[in-house]
Scaffold this active site. Structure first.
Site, short mmCIF file in Angstrom:
data_model
loop_
_atom_site.label_atom_id
_atom_site.label_comp_id
_atom_site.label_asym_id
_atom_site.label_seq_id
_atom_site.Cartn_x
_atom_site.Cartn_y
_atom_site.Cartn_z
N SER A 61 1.29 -0.95 -0.17
CA SER A 61 0.37 -0.22 -0.18
C SER A 61 0.81 1.45 0.13
CB SER A 61 -0.37 0.49 1.24
OG SER A 61 -1.51 0.68 1.05
N TYR A 73 -1.80 -0.85 10.15
CA TYR A 73 -1.89 -1.16 8.80
C TYR A 73 -0.47 -0.73 7.50
CZ TYR A 73 -4.15 -1.51 3.83
OH TYR A 73 -3.85 -1.44 2.73
P1 NDP Z 1 -11.13 -5.58 -0.20
O1 NDP Z 1 -11.58 -6.48 1.33
O2 NDP Z 1 -11.73 -5.86 -0.90
O3 NDP Z 1 -11.42 -7.62 -0.71
C1 NDP Z 1 -9.79 -8.46 0.44
C2 NDP Z 1 -9.86 -9.67 -0.19
O4 NDP Z 1 -8.80 -10.82 0.58
C3 NDP Z 1 -10.65 -11.05 -0.77
O5 NDP Z 1 -11.05 -11.94 -1.98
C4 NDP Z 1 -10.67 -11.61 0.99
O6 NDP Z 1 -11.61 -12.70 0.50
C5 NDP Z 1 -9.10 -11.82 0.68
N1 NDP Z 1 -8.80 -11.63 2.55
C6 NDP Z 1 -8.82 -10.96 3.44
N2 NDP Z 1 -8.85 -11.79 4.37
C7 NDP Z 1 -8.51 -12.53 4.28
C8 NDP Z 1 -8.21 -14.56 5.09
N3 NDP Z 1 -7.97 -14.25 6.01
N4 NDP Z 1 -7.78 -15.75 4.32
C9 NDP Z 1 -7.82 -14.86 2.84
N5 NDP Z 1 -8.25 -14.27 2.26
C10 NDP Z 1 -8.89 -13.33 2.26
O7 NDP Z 1 -10.31 -5.21 -0.15
P2 NDP Z 1 -9.11 -4.94 -1.53
O8 NDP Z 1 -9.53 -5.28 -3.04
O9 NDP Z 1 -9.55 -3.22 -0.97
O10 NDP Z 1 -7.22 -5.51 -0.84
C11 NDP Z 1 -6.80 -6.25 -1.47
C12 NDP Z 1 -4.82 -5.71 -0.98
O11 NDP Z 1 -5.19 -4.63 -1.67
C13 NDP Z 1 -5.43 -5.89 0.44
O12 NDP Z 1 -3.99 -6.52 0.98
C14 NDP Z 1 -5.11 -4.08 1.03
O13 NDP Z 1 -4.27 -3.99 2.30
C15 NDP Z 1 -4.23 -4.01 -0.41
N6 NDP Z 1 -5.05 -2.51 -0.69
C16 NDP Z 1 -6.36 -1.71 -0.91
C17 NDP Z 1 -6.40 -0.21 -1.49
C18 NDP Z 1 -7.74 -0.14 -1.38
O14 NDP Z 1 -7.72 1.24 -0.97
N7 NDP Z 1 -8.65 -0.67 -1.78
C19 NDP Z 1 -5.03 0.25 -1.33
C20 NDP Z 1 -3.58 -0.14 -0.80
C21 NDP Z 1 -3.81 -1.36 -0.73
P3 NDP Z 1 -12.57 -13.48 1.93
O15 NDP Z 1 -13.86 -12.25 1.60
O16 NDP Z 1 -12.77 -14.71 1.01
O17 NDP Z 1 -12.29 -13.73 3.09
#
Ligand code: NDP
Length: 237
Positions: free
Chosen positions: A132, A146
């Site tokens: 991030s 975070y």
């Molecule tokens: P979402 O919350 O929309 O999606 C998160 C994804 O990660 C889902 O597919 C979820 O699966 C999976 N996930 C979460 N926890 C677990 C777990 N314990 N085990 C397996 N899978 C897991 O998040 P984003 O798409 O926004 O974020 C994705 C990545 O990008 C993250 O690392 C986030 O920190 C990073 N990021 C996002 C930003 C943003 O503005 N959106 C900005 C900067 C970085 P499930 O629902 O099945 O648990």
């Protein structure tokens, strides 16, 4: 697109948001894609049906499940660790267990997954973690824990790039800024505050992050390693 034809690709955390866009992009590119999910079974099954990717239930907070999932996929060409959670709030008030769970998912899982992938990864493999821009800039209160997890990725990719470089394996962090997803909706209450920090005042689309991942993982990315690829509309500028 056939840039990943026959490549063995694993995406940790692929059921929703940025991870789902990455699954779609690599599947469209011809990759043999598997992805993990934890809670979103319905979304995972729908994505698997849409893309032909394999959905695997594996909680990234469970170290042994992460290691076993990576090992089961054999010699990977591409590992992308996207699974992440966001715990925001006053550090004096935050529940310590939820902070530790975030550290398990955002830091420990990427480390163990990357190392396990590196044991048997094909030459010229690619390891990408979704970090991030908050690793570089944390312009509001409540984000210390975070930001800690995402800046930990910077040290990890620098180090592993050197550990695996002699096999042509690259290790990089992609650092999105605000990106439209359930974690950070483009019409959410924090959106206008975030846009105020940006040169291009909108959330990124998940597909824009996936395209950068495809470039880093593709043949033109062979000399990009140990790096942070920031894609943030100028949030960190
Ligand atoms: P979402 O919350 O929309 O999606 C998160 C994804 O990660 C889902 O597919 C979820 O699966 C999976 N996930 C979460 N926890 C677990 C777990 N314990 N085990 C397996 N899978 C897991 O998040 P984003 O798409 O926004 O974020 C994705 C990545 O990008 C993250 O690392 C986030 O920190 C990073 N990021 C996002 C930003 C943003 O503005 N959106 C900005 C900067 C970085 P499930 O629902 O099945 O648990």
């Amino acid at each position: 697109m056939s840039d990943f034809n026959g490549k063995n690709v694993l995406v940790l955390g692929g059921s929703r948001g940025i991870g789902a866009a990455i699954v779609r992009r690599f599947a469209q590119g011809g990759g043999q894609v598997a992805f993990t999910y934890a809670g979103s079974q319905e979304a995972a099954e729908a994505l698997a049906a849409e893309t032909g990717a394999l959905a695997i239930r594996a909680d990234s907070a469970d170290r042994e499940a992460v290691i076993a999932t990576v090992a089961d996929r054999g010699a990977l060409d591409v590992l992308i660790v996207n699974a992440g959670t966001l715990v925001l709030g006053d550090p004096l008030e935050l529940d310590a267990d939820s902070v530790d769970r975030m550290i398990d998912i955002n830091v420990r899982a990427p480390y163990h997954a990357a190392v396990e992938a590196g044991r048997r990864m094909n030459a010229d493999g690619r390891i990408i973690v979704i970090g991030s821009v908050n690793a570089d800039r944390m312009p509001f209160a409540g984000g210390a824990a975070y930001a800690l997890t995402k800046s930990a990725m910077q040290g990890m990719v620098r180090g592993l790039a050197r550990d695996f470089g002699d096999r042509g394996i690259t290790v990089n962090s992609i650092q999105p800024g605000p990106t439209d997803s359930e974690m950070n909706p483009a019409d959410g209450p924090m959106a206008s505050t975030m846009h105020g920090f940006m040169a291009i005042k909108r959330h990124a689309r998940a597909g824009e992050i996936a395209e950068l991942a495809a470039f880093v993982a593709g043949p033109h990315g062979a000399m990009i390693t140990g790096s942070m690829q920031t894609i943030d509309g100028g949030f960190g500028a």
